[in-house]
Design a protein around this motif. Sequence first.
Motif, PDB file in Angstrom:
ATOM      1  N   UNK A  14      20.496  57.565  27.783  1.00  0.00           N
ATOM      2  CA  UNK A  14      21.225  58.693  27.205  1.00  0.00           C
ATOM      3  C   UNK A  14      21.941  58.286  25.924  1.00  0.00           C
ATOM      4  N   UNK A  15      22.424  57.029  25.918  1.00  0.00           N
ATOM      5  CA  UNK A  15      23.248  56.581  24.790  1.00  0.00           C
ATOM      6  C   UNK A  15      23.120  55.074  24.687  1.00  0.00           C
ATOM      7  N   UNK A  16      22.981  54.583  23.431  1.00  0.00           N
ATOM      8  CA  UNK A  16      22.767  53.148  23.244  1.00  0.00           C
ATOM      9  C   UNK A  16      23.597  52.592  22.093  1.00  0.00           C
ATOM     10  N   UNK A  17      24.736  53.213  21.820  1.00  0.00           N
ATOM     11  CA  UNK A  17      25.707  52.689  20.860  1.00  0.00           C
ATOM     12  C   UNK A  17      25.136  52.598  19.444  1.00  0.00           C
ATOM     13  N   UNK A  18      24.044  53.326  19.160  1.00  0.00           N
ATOM     14  CA  UNK A  18      23.411  53.342  17.835  1.00  0.00           C
ATOM     15  C   UNK A  18      23.029  51.946  17.344  1.00  0.00           C
ATOM     16  N   UNK A  19      22.708  51.061  18.277  1.00  0.00           N
ATOM     17  CA  UNK A  19      22.381  49.691  17.883  1.00  0.00           C
ATOM     18  C   UNK A  19      20.864  49.546  17.730  1.00  0.00           C
ATOM     19  N   UNK A  20      20.444  48.598  16.905  1.00  0.00           N
ATOM     20  CA  UNK A  20      19.001  48.393  16.711  1.00  0.00           C
ATOM     21  C   UNK A  20      18.378  47.591  17.844  1.00  0.00           C
ATOM     22  N   UNK A  21      17.092  47.822  18.068  1.00  0.00           N
ATOM     23  CA  UNK A  21      16.329  47.021  18.997  1.00  0.00           C
ATOM     24  C   UNK A  21      15.800  45.773  18.319  1.00  0.00           C
ATOM     25  N   UNK A  22      14.889  45.082  18.982  1.00  0.00           N
ATOM     26  CA  UNK A  22      14.346  43.839  18.432  1.00  0.00           C
ATOM     27  C   UNK A  22      13.548  44.071  17.155  1.00  0.00           C
ATOM     28  N   UNK A  23      13.085  45.305  16.943  1.00  0.00           N
ATOM     29  CA  UNK A  23      12.332  45.621  15.730  1.00  0.00           C
ATOM     30  C   UNK A  23      13.225  46.107  14.597  1.00  0.00           C
ATOM     31  N   UNK A  24      14.538  46.101  14.816  1.00  0.00           N
ATOM     32  CA  UNK A  24      15.476  46.537  13.799  1.00  0.00           C
ATOM     33  C   UNK A  24      15.704  48.035  13.768  1.00  0.00           C
ATOM     34  N   UNK A  25      15.000  48.769  14.591  1.00  0.00           N
ATOM     35  CA  UNK A  25      15.152  50.228  14.644  1.00  0.00           C
ATOM     36  C   UNK A  25      15.933  50.611  15.897  1.00  0.00           C
ATOM     37  N   UNK A  26      16.631  51.748  15.863  1.00  0.00           N
ATOM     38  CA  UNK A  26      17.354  52.183  17.076  1.00  0.00           C
ATOM     39  C   UNK A  26      16.392  52.336  18.254  1.00  0.00           C
ATOM     40  N   UNK A  27      16.828  51.892  19.422  1.00  0.00           N
ATOM     41  CA  UNK A  27      15.979  52.053  20.601  1.00  0.00           C
ATOM     42  C   UNK A  27      15.906  53.531  20.975  1.00  0.00           C
TER      43      UNK A  27
END
Length: 325
Positions: free
Chosen positions: A198-211
């Motif tokens: 639902x929510x992921x703190x607007x952080x990037x994933x391992x690819x640098x993009x938001x999960x």
Amino acid sequence: MWTFLPIYKHPVWSGNRIPSFKNGPIEIPDNAPIGESWEVSDVPDNVSVVADGPDKGISLDMLIARYGEKLLGKGVMRRYGSRFPLLIKIIDAGRDLSIQVHPDDAMAQTMGHPFGKNEMWMVLEANQGARLASGFNREIDPAELNGLVESGKILDVLRYIPVEPGSAFHIPSGRVHAIGAGILIAEIQQTSDDTFRLYDYNRPGSDGKPRPLHLPQARKAINYGDVSGFALEYEKVSQGVSEIIDSDCFTVNMIAASELLTRDYSALDSFVAVMAIEGCAELEAPSGTLRLEQGNTVLLPATDHSLQITPCEKSSFRALEVYIR
């Protein structure tokens, strides 16, 4: 009895506790932090492989094909077929996990998956002040959800609970939840990898993009009236067995042994998994003997009707005992 090669996962929130908890070191390419150690798994593409003994190198699904109800138990096999029904893992949250929810069996089956995802958590280690989210602190109107997620105020309606080693929680399907940073957890769950963020703190994933988020699926899965996500209460003993949870999906007990302890499984029609969470012990069952160290898990077949547990010298031993009633 069987032990399995752990399957390590490296999500963005991974911590650094698992090697020391399992009395490492653990050889990982590039020394990547480990967020999850899957100890026993029959999830497709992530099936556990026997670590040693006569069945070394055999995958869990092939092990079940070979031994069938002798491994699973007649009742378990009638109910679940030939797939091992539980996933047993260790989770190390170096950072907050996403706010998420899991489907129940009925919803999972509409997606072509056999099981939903009910979970049980046992806190193994926790930083001072660490906390997790379990359900809501008030009932939620489904119409509120989008606004809460978009504004980040979803965090304000979650029930946050401080934790310490020994804290235990049931996370039924439909309960919105998140493990907080600085917590090492043993997780017992149904065999499923279905997670709706639902929510992921607007952080990037391992690819640098938001999960990616999964709001359409989450809306269908959420129990909007779930305000009962409190810690489980169970008796803490120094010698013996105490029940933590007995649910339709799994039973989990705490084993504590400072001297010889014998378990009688003659009335049980199920496999038994034992995860050592403190100390070490010599285990003896009809299917074999082994030394079980902290952070490792052994699977006993349903034909093992007894287990003798002898703590290592100058060691107290605690373990989670898991089966299906």
